[in-house]
Enzyme design. Structure first.
Site, PDB file in Angstrom:
ATOM      1  N   SER A 254       0.820  -1.213   0.000  1.00 47.94           N
ATOM      2  CA  SER A 254       0.000   0.000   0.000  1.00 47.94           C
ATOM      3  C   SER A 254       0.850   1.258   0.000  1.00 47.94           C
ATOM      4  CB  SER A 254      -0.857   0.049   1.274  1.00 47.94           C
ATOM      5  OG  SER A 254      -1.667  -1.069   1.370  1.00 47.94           O
TER       6      SER A 254
ATOM      7  N   HIS B 155      -0.819  -2.575  -7.280  1.00 45.30           N
ATOM      8  CA  HIS B 155      -1.586  -2.225  -6.085  1.00 45.30           C
ATOM      9  C   HIS B 155      -3.090  -2.262  -6.358  1.00 45.30           C
ATOM     10  CE1 HIS B 155      -2.760   0.964  -2.912  1.00 45.30           C
ATOM     11  NE2 HIS B 155      -2.819  -0.241  -2.399  1.00 45.30           N
TER      12      HIS B 155
ATOM     13  N   GLU C 277      -3.260   0.334  -9.328  1.00 46.91           N
ATOM     14  CA  GLU C 277      -2.138   1.267  -9.477  1.00 46.91           C
ATOM     15  C   GLU C 277      -0.910   0.468  -9.877  1.00 46.91           C
ATOM     16  OE1 GLU C 277      -1.652   5.027  -6.583  1.00 46.91           O
ATOM     17  OE2 GLU C 277      -2.192   3.218  -5.528  1.00 46.91           O
TER      18      GLU C 277
ATOM     19  N   ASN D 111      -3.303   6.094  -1.770  1.00 48.18           N
ATOM     20  CA  ASN D 111      -3.132   6.160  -0.314  1.00 48.18           C
ATOM     21  C   ASN D 111      -2.458   7.452   0.152  1.00 48.18           C
ATOM     22  OD1 ASN D 111      -4.468   3.806   0.195  1.00 48.18           O
ATOM     23  ND2 ASN D 111      -2.645   2.537   0.051  1.00 48.18           N
TER      24      ASN D 111
HETATM   25  N1  3HC Z   1     -15.914  -8.420  -1.381  1.00 46.20           N
HETATM   26  C1  3HC Z   1     -16.447  -8.676  -2.588  1.00 46.20           C
HETATM   27  N2  3HC Z   1     -17.529  -8.039  -3.079  1.00 46.20           N
HETATM   28  C2  3HC Z   1     -18.105  -7.127  -2.297  1.00 46.20           C
HETATM   29  C3  3HC Z   1     -17.644  -6.812  -1.014  1.00 46.20           C
HETATM   30  C4  3HC Z   1     -16.481  -7.491  -0.556  1.00 46.20           C
HETATM   31  N3  3HC Z   1     -15.946  -7.239   0.633  1.00 46.20           N
HETATM   32  N4  3HC Z   1     -18.434  -5.858  -0.481  1.00 46.20           N
HETATM   33  C5  3HC Z   1     -19.379  -5.593  -1.401  1.00 46.20           C
HETATM   34  N5  3HC Z   1     -19.186  -6.345  -2.495  1.00 46.20           N
HETATM   35  C6  3HC Z   1     -19.956  -6.321  -3.721  1.00 46.20           C
HETATM   36  C7  3HC Z   1     -21.367  -6.781  -3.532  1.00 46.20           C
HETATM   37  O1  3HC Z   1     -21.474  -8.189  -3.660  1.00 46.20           O
HETATM   38  C8  3HC Z   1     -22.068  -6.055  -4.652  1.00 46.20           C
HETATM   39  O2  3HC Z   1     -21.817  -6.740  -5.880  1.00 46.20           O
HETATM   40  P1  3HC Z   1     -22.926  -6.794  -7.037  1.00 46.20           P
HETATM   41  O3  3HC Z   1     -23.204  -5.375  -7.406  1.00 46.20           O
HETATM   42  O4  3HC Z   1     -22.261  -7.583  -8.114  1.00 46.20           O
HETATM   43  O5  3HC Z   1     -24.072  -7.488  -6.381  1.00 46.20           O
HETATM   44  C9  3HC Z   1     -21.330  -4.712  -4.758  1.00 46.20           C
HETATM   45  O6  3HC Z   1     -20.070  -4.948  -4.124  1.00 46.20           O
HETATM   46  C10 3HC Z   1     -22.025  -3.609  -4.028  1.00 46.20           C
HETATM   47  O7  3HC Z   1     -22.218  -4.054  -2.712  1.00 46.20           O
HETATM   48  P2  3HC Z   1     -23.394  -3.569  -1.769  1.00 46.20           P
HETATM   49  O8  3HC Z   1     -24.549  -3.085  -2.597  1.00 46.20           O
HETATM   50  O9  3HC Z   1     -23.655  -4.591  -0.727  1.00 46.20           O
HETATM   51  O10 3HC Z   1     -22.719  -2.440  -0.942  1.00 46.20           O
HETATM   52  P3  3HC Z   1     -22.389  -0.965  -1.320  1.00 46.20           P
HETATM   53  O11 3HC Z   1     -23.171  -0.426  -2.443  1.00 46.20           O
HETATM   54  O12 3HC Z   1     -22.453  -0.317  -0.016  1.00 46.20           O
HETATM   55  O13 3HC Z   1     -20.880  -1.032  -1.831  1.00 46.20           O
HETATM   56  C11 3HC Z   1     -18.561  -0.979  -1.467  1.00 46.20           C
HETATM   57  C12 3HC Z   1     -19.873  -1.638  -1.090  1.00 46.20           C
HETATM   58  C13 3HC Z   1     -18.284  -1.234  -2.947  1.00 46.20           C
HETATM   59  C14 3HC Z   1     -17.485  -1.636  -0.612  1.00 46.20           C
HETATM   60  C15 3HC Z   1     -18.674   0.569  -1.224  1.00 46.20           C
HETATM   61  O14 3HC Z   1     -19.083   0.803   0.097  1.00 46.20           O
HETATM   62  C16 3HC Z   1     -17.377   1.307  -1.470  1.00 46.20           C
HETATM   63  O15 3HC Z   1     -17.031   1.618  -2.591  1.00 46.20           O
HETATM   64  N6  3HC Z   1     -16.648   1.624  -0.378  1.00 46.20           N
HETATM   65  C17 3HC Z   1     -15.367   2.316  -0.464  1.00 46.20           C
HETATM   66  C18 3HC Z   1     -14.278   1.322  -0.768  1.00 46.20           C
HETATM   67  C19 3HC Z   1     -12.944   1.973  -0.929  1.00 46.20           C
HETATM   68  O16 3HC Z   1     -12.755   3.175  -0.826  1.00 46.20           O
HETATM   69  N7  3HC Z   1     -11.942   1.145  -1.169  1.00 46.20           N
HETATM   70  C20 3HC Z   1     -10.586   1.584  -1.318  1.00 46.20           C
HETATM   71  C21 3HC Z   1      -9.900   1.449  -0.017  1.00 46.20           C
HETATM   72  S1  3HC Z   1      -8.193   1.927  -0.119  1.00 46.20           S
HETATM   73  C22 3HC Z   1      -7.417   0.551  -0.596  1.00 46.20           C
HETATM   74  O17 3HC Z   1      -7.989  -0.495  -0.767  1.00 46.20           O
HETATM   75  C23 3HC Z   1      -5.956   0.648  -0.736  1.00 46.20           C
HETATM   76  C24 3HC Z   1      -5.241  -0.139   0.325  1.00 46.20           C
HETATM   77  O18 3HC Z   1      -3.876  -0.177   0.005  1.00 46.20           O
HETATM   78  C25 3HC Z   1      -5.403   0.417   1.711  1.00 46.20           C
END
Ligand code: 3HC
Length: 291
Positions: free
Chosen positions: A119, A140, A152, A190
């Protein structure tokens, strides 16, 4: 260079997500974790995730079976000897990652590309532990890997251009969009996201708002899909702290000072969703703020 088999190191939420998207795209995948139980649990989690997609008619039963059939659990690095690409997705700790690269590299064929899903840590520095820095780069992924569109890509100082092009093409076959970042602490996503999360924790620490107020404010006031504290729990507070420490050490600017409250939560072992407690308590039906 053709990639047929991918080795994934680390069966946490990121490693499993990476294994899932690679297998879904038709690659053979071997996944390894230092704790074999975690590998088993990780593959069961992938199965459950695919089953949910079948249930909601997003995936056919055949596609689910095909994806799962591409994934095998590796019990040691010798099983990576026929991999064309290995992606390390272990815990965000440079010492741990260095040990892994030193241990895995002797088992890999000479043309195998090594990628790190770090990350924040310097790709050039990690590459130096492999003896093949020209075949090493940052790949990434974002969490949750099957849902997030971005990967990334980060070149180390020595990364070969053909290796970069191969990985660029590989990421496109996973259905991802690419953003290219230079090798500076925490890259692009990040570098921007984690100081925002750290600031949200300062906002809580200084009593400006409660957990609920801060998350509601950012969800409804800035249209973020998750509030920053909910997102911190989702990423893992240990990872959030590691990234802030890399930014603070690498850029030597006090604006990256990790919030003492984040440090306290990590010291308490309240690491977020994965242990069912962080800024929210996830042990009941609905998450309850812990402050
Ligand atoms: N694993 C797999 N699929 C998932 C999941 C998970 N943990 N959580 C949700 N999903 C899927 C669902 O199955 C659904 O799929 P579908 O549309 O095919 O049915 C889709 O995502 C949407 O899920 P929900 O409707 O239940 O939930 P939301 O609409 O609330 O979306 C989310 C969930 C996509 C996780 C949304 O809340 C989001 O975009 N959150 C922000 C995530 C983010 O910012 N991530 C980046 C973090 S930084 C990073 O990763 C870098 C690292 O280095 C730290």
């Amino acid at each position: 260079m053709k990639i047929s088999k991918v080795g994934v190191i680390g069966a946490g939420q990121m490693g499993c997500g990476i294994a899932q998207v690679c297998a879904a795209a038709g690659y053979k995948v071997a996944i390894y974790d230092a704790a074999p139980d975690r590998t088993k649990a990780g593959i069961a989690g992938i199965d459950a995730s695919l089953a949910r997609r079948v249930k909601s008619s997003k995936l056919t039963e055949e596609a689910r079976a095909a994806t799962l059939s591409h994934i095998t659990a590796a019990s040691d690095f010798a099983q990576f000897s026929d991999c064309d690409l290995v992606i390390e997705s272990a815990t965000e700790n440079e010492g741990v990652k260095r040990q892994i690269f030193e241990a895995v590299t002797p088992h890999l064929k000479s043309e195998c590309i090594i990628g790190s899903n770090t990350s924040s840590i310097s790709i050039t520095r990690l590459a130096a532990t492999t003896g093949r820095p020209e075949r090493f780069m940052g790949i990434h992924f974002m969490n949750p890997v099957p849902v997030m569109e971005l990967v990334e890509l980060i070149r180390g100082i020595a990364t070969d251009e053909t290796v970069f092009k191969t990985i660029q093409a590989f990421a496109l076959t996973l259905g991802k969009t690419i953003a290219i970042s230079e090798d500076y602490p925490a890259f692009i996503v990040n570098r921007i996201l984690l100081p925002m999360i750290n600031e949200a924790i300062y906002t809580l620490y200084e009593g400006v708002g409660s957990v609920t107020a801060i998350d509601t404010a950012m969800k409804l006031g800035a249209h973020h899909p998750m509030g920053p504290l909910e997102l911190a729990d989702f990423i893992g507070l240990d990872t959030c702290l590691s990234v802030m420490q890399v930014l603070h050490d690498g850029l030597a600017d006090s604006k990256y000072r990790p919030c003492p409250l984040l440090v306290k939560y990590v010291e308490a072992g309240w690491l977020g969703r994965k242990v069912k407690r962080g800024f929210y308590d996830y042990r009941g039906e609905t998450p309850v703020p812990t402050r």
